[in-house]
Design an enzyme around this catalytic site. Structure first.
Site, mmCIF file in Angstrom:
data_model
loop_
_atom_site.group_PDB
_atom_site.id
_atom_site.type_symbol
_atom_site.label_atom_id
_atom_site.label_comp_id
_atom_site.label_asym_id
_atom_site.label_seq_id
_atom_site.Cartn_x
_atom_site.Cartn_y
_atom_site.Cartn_z
ATOM 1 N N CYS A 30 41.800 40.441 30.953
ATOM 2 C CA CYS A 30 41.064 39.299 31.453
ATOM 3 C C CYS A 30 39.780 39.013 30.885
ATOM 4 O O CYS A 30 38.993 40.051 31.059
ATOM 5 C CB CYS A 30 41.214 39.522 32.914
ATOM 6 S SG CYS A 30 40.132 38.337 33.623
ATOM 7 N N CYS A 64 36.991 39.281 33.671
ATOM 8 C CA CYS A 64 36.813 40.436 34.201
ATOM 9 C C CYS A 64 36.060 41.600 33.335
ATOM 10 O O CYS A 64 35.380 42.280 33.900
ATOM 11 C CB CYS A 64 38.127 41.095 34.317
ATOM 12 S SG CYS A 64 39.427 40.349 35.520
#
Length: 105
Positions: free
Chosen positions: A30, A33
């Site tokens: 991600c 993230c």
């Protein structure tokens, strides 16, 4: 440094903590993230001894992500006395995370 929290340790580290707990639900693939990760590490350092800061890899630990309705990552949940008291979905400024903990101290 932020703690690595797993399904096996979640209850002990998060739900039974006497301190406020900030949990970053994330995954290695991600992109957003990876932007939040260093911010969470800074928060962990700044709140050491005052709050618990940890990270849950949702690919390896799905039980509590599902239980708390984490459908998008990054999602940061703040717990106090075993209850969710804050939720931030997506990338937010560092101060947003810090304020969520400071309000509980």
């Amino acid at each position: 440094m932020a703690l690595t929290i797993t399904d096996a340790t979640f209850e002990e580290v998060v739900l039974k903590s006497s301190q406020p707990v900030l949990v970053d639900f994330w995954a290695a693939w991600c992109g957003p993230c990876r932007m939040v990760g260093p911010v969470i590490e800074e928060i962990a350092t700044e709140f050491e001894g005052k709050a618990v800061v940890g990270k849950v890899d949702v690919d390896a630990n799905q039980e509590f992500a599902a239980k708390y309705g984490v459908r998008n990552i990054p999602t940061v949940l703040v717990f106090q006395n075993g209850e969710v008291v804050g939720r931030q979905v997506g990338v937010a400024p560092k101060q947003t995370y810090a304020d969520s903990l400071t309000a509980l101290l």
